[in-house]
Every structure is written in structure tokens, then in C-alpha cells.
Design an enzyme around this catalytic site. Sequence first.
Site, PDB file in Angstrom:
ATOM      1  N   GLU A  51       2.424   9.023  -4.336  1.00  0.00           N
ATOM      2  CA  GLU A  51       2.020   8.429  -3.051  1.00  0.00           C
ATOM      3  C   GLU A  51       2.468   9.341  -1.918  1.00  0.00           C
ATOM      4  O   GLU A  51       3.660   9.507  -1.691  1.00  0.00           O
ATOM      5  CB  GLU A  51       2.658   7.038  -2.898  1.00  0.00           C
ATOM      6  CG  GLU A  51       2.369   6.405  -1.547  1.00  0.00           C
ATOM      7  CD  GLU A  51       3.172   5.122  -1.311  1.00  0.00           C
ATOM      8  OE1 GLU A  51       3.540   4.433  -2.282  1.00  0.00           O
ATOM      9  OE2 GLU A  51       3.433   4.828  -0.123  1.00  0.00           O
ATOM     10  N   ARG A  55       2.759   9.840   7.199  1.00  0.00           N
ATOM     11  CA  ARG A  55       3.743   9.782   8.285  1.00  0.00           C
ATOM     12  C   ARG A  55       3.965  11.125   8.922  1.00  0.00           C
ATOM     13  O   ARG A  55       4.798  11.248   9.820  1.00  0.00           O
ATOM     14  CB  ARG A  55       5.094   9.319   7.728  1.00  0.00           C
ATOM     15  CG  ARG A  55       5.070   7.922   7.252  1.00  0.00           C
ATOM     16  CD  ARG A  55       6.438   7.538   6.763  1.00  0.00           C
ATOM     17  NE  ARG A  55       6.283   6.471   5.803  1.00  0.00           N
ATOM     18  CZ  ARG A  55       7.204   6.088   4.960  1.00  0.00           C
ATOM     19  NH1 ARG A  55       8.385   6.687   4.952  1.00  0.00           N
ATOM     20  NH2 ARG A  55       6.983   5.118   4.117  1.00  0.00           N
ATOM     21  N   LYS A 139       2.135  -4.285  -3.425  1.00  0.00           N
ATOM     22  CA  LYS A 139       3.367  -3.575  -3.085  1.00  0.00           C
ATOM     23  C   LYS A 139       4.299  -4.588  -2.437  1.00  0.00           C
ATOM     24  O   LYS A 139       3.949  -5.200  -1.423  1.00  0.00           O
ATOM     25  CB  LYS A 139       3.074  -2.421  -2.112  1.00  0.00           C
ATOM     26  CG  LYS A 139       4.345  -1.781  -1.542  1.00  0.00           C
ATOM     27  CD  LYS A 139       4.069  -0.459  -0.871  1.00  0.00           C
ATOM     28  CE  LYS A 139       5.301   0.030  -0.117  1.00  0.00           C
ATOM     29  NZ  LYS A 139       5.235   1.464   0.212  1.00  0.00           N
TER      30      LYS A 139
HETATM   31  C1  3PG Z   1       7.953   3.366   1.488  1.00  0.00           C
HETATM   32  O1  3PG Z   1       7.248   3.845   2.360  1.00  0.00           O
HETATM   33  O2  3PG Z   1       7.471   2.770   0.529  1.00  0.00           O
HETATM   34  C2  3PG Z   1       9.428   3.433   1.640  1.00  0.00           C
HETATM   35  O3  3PG Z   1       9.799   4.138   2.778  1.00  0.00           O
HETATM   36  C3  3PG Z   1      10.104   4.021   0.456  1.00  0.00           C
HETATM   37  O4  3PG Z   1      11.343   3.439   0.444  1.00  0.00           O
HETATM   38  P1  3PG Z   1      12.644   4.219  -0.054  1.00  0.00           P
HETATM   39  O5  3PG Z   1      12.734   5.473   0.776  1.00  0.00           O
HETATM   40  O6  3PG Z   1      13.767   3.259   0.205  1.00  0.00           O
HETATM   41  O7  3PG Z   1      12.451   4.523  -1.513  1.00  0.00           O
END
Ligand code: 3PG
Length: 223
Positions: A51, A55, A139
Site C-alpha cells: 500500500e 501522502r 480497514k
Molecule cells: C496507515 O496509514 O494505515 C497508518 O498510518 C499506518 O499505521 P502505522 O504507521 O501505525 O503502522
Amino acid sequence: MSLTRGLASRLPSALPLVAKAPVVPVVVIERLEDAVPLARALVEGGLPLIEVTLRTAVALEAVRHIAAEVEGAIVGAGTVVERAQIEACLEAGATFLVSPGTTPSLAEAFAETPIPVMAGCATASEAMRLAELGFEVLKFFPAEASGGVAFLKSIAGPLPHLRFCPTGGIGPANAPDYLALPSVVAVGGSWVVPADAIRAGDFGKVRDLAKAAAGLKRAARFG
Ligand code: 3PG
């Protein structure tokens, strides 16, 4: 068009995708040149589903390069928050989409998307609404901040048909607890793609982290 029950049921299912690996790396690409070696390291480590979060300025180009150049990678776009982003993701070659949450208009747009979508939710009502619309894998975000394993265990009683990819605050210490739940088809996380390793070009470290993550056992059944 208004949303009706089962509208998204013509969406391709995300289940066959998440069946491929227990962990979906959540990737932030700051420099375009990191995209391909990073994706190769993840695929080599056994995590083909990637994924790429929308951003950064180069995120879509990163999707395009990974899709075109990394054999075995199944690259999707994350942090999809508005319908205007969807066409660009498709055009870049994304093979799945992920959202942190799902507004009614985003759900409507997802329902017309020709690739699998993991739509974001954080409450029982949100999850129920998405399931009602036909979304198969949700999700659960932000997982730890929204109740984590305890929340998922609690809703499995009344809502046993829901399937989740929890993400947010998950790492090697708590991933096994999530994956032990039959409702959790995979977990998402950035722990396998640490920003400092990417900055340093240490893709060997990414491959090793991916290998460990790919070996995690899960209770969910796909057949
Ligand atoms: C996302 O966008 O799904 C989260 O920022 C990922 O979360 P994590 O950095 O705590 O794994």
C-alpha cells in the site's frame, strides 16, 4: 445516485488479495528513486501486497513505477480520502485502494471502482454500513486507538460475518494477537518499512523485516 444495499457487491473482492500475505506494508515514499528497490525488497521478503500512501508528492509516480517494474508486486494506493483521487490511482496502475475512513460520497465512488477496495472504518456502525453495501474486507483504522484486539473480539459475537485488515499502531509485538482472530484477514503497518532504513537505502533491512512478517500465522480461512 443514492446508496442502496449491496451497491458495492459488484466490486471485485479484496479477499483473494489479502489471502496472499498476512501483512500489508503501509509505505510512505519521499524519494521516487526508493520506490522500486523498496518494493523489490518487500516482494523478496514475501510481502507482495504493497500500500503506497498518497501522502507525498511522488506517491502516484511511485505506484506507476512499482506497477510497471516490480515483478510480483501487487501495488495499491492508500490514504484515499476523496473521489477525485480514484481516477488518478487507476491511471497510475493501482490494483487496490485503501481509505482511512469512508464518507458516504467516497463509498459511492468506491462502489463504481473496478478494483478491490478496503474501505476504512472505526466503529461497529461504520463497519455494519460498509458490509451492508457489499464491502467484504474493511480497514479497521486507527486500530490500536480505536479499541484494538478487544474491540474486534467484542464485535465478532454480534457481527461474525465482518472481515478486517486492522492498521494503525500495529507492530511485531501485537500483530500475532490480531492475526489470531478469525475475523482478521491481514494486518497493515509501517513497521516493515521504517523511514530511517528507506532514507539510508537499507533495503536489506526491509527485506528481513518483510520476511519475519510474512511468516506470521493467521487464523482466518480463505477457502
Ligand atoms: C496507515 O496509514 O494505515 C497508518 O498510518 C499506518 O499505521 P502505522 O504507521 O501505525 O503502522
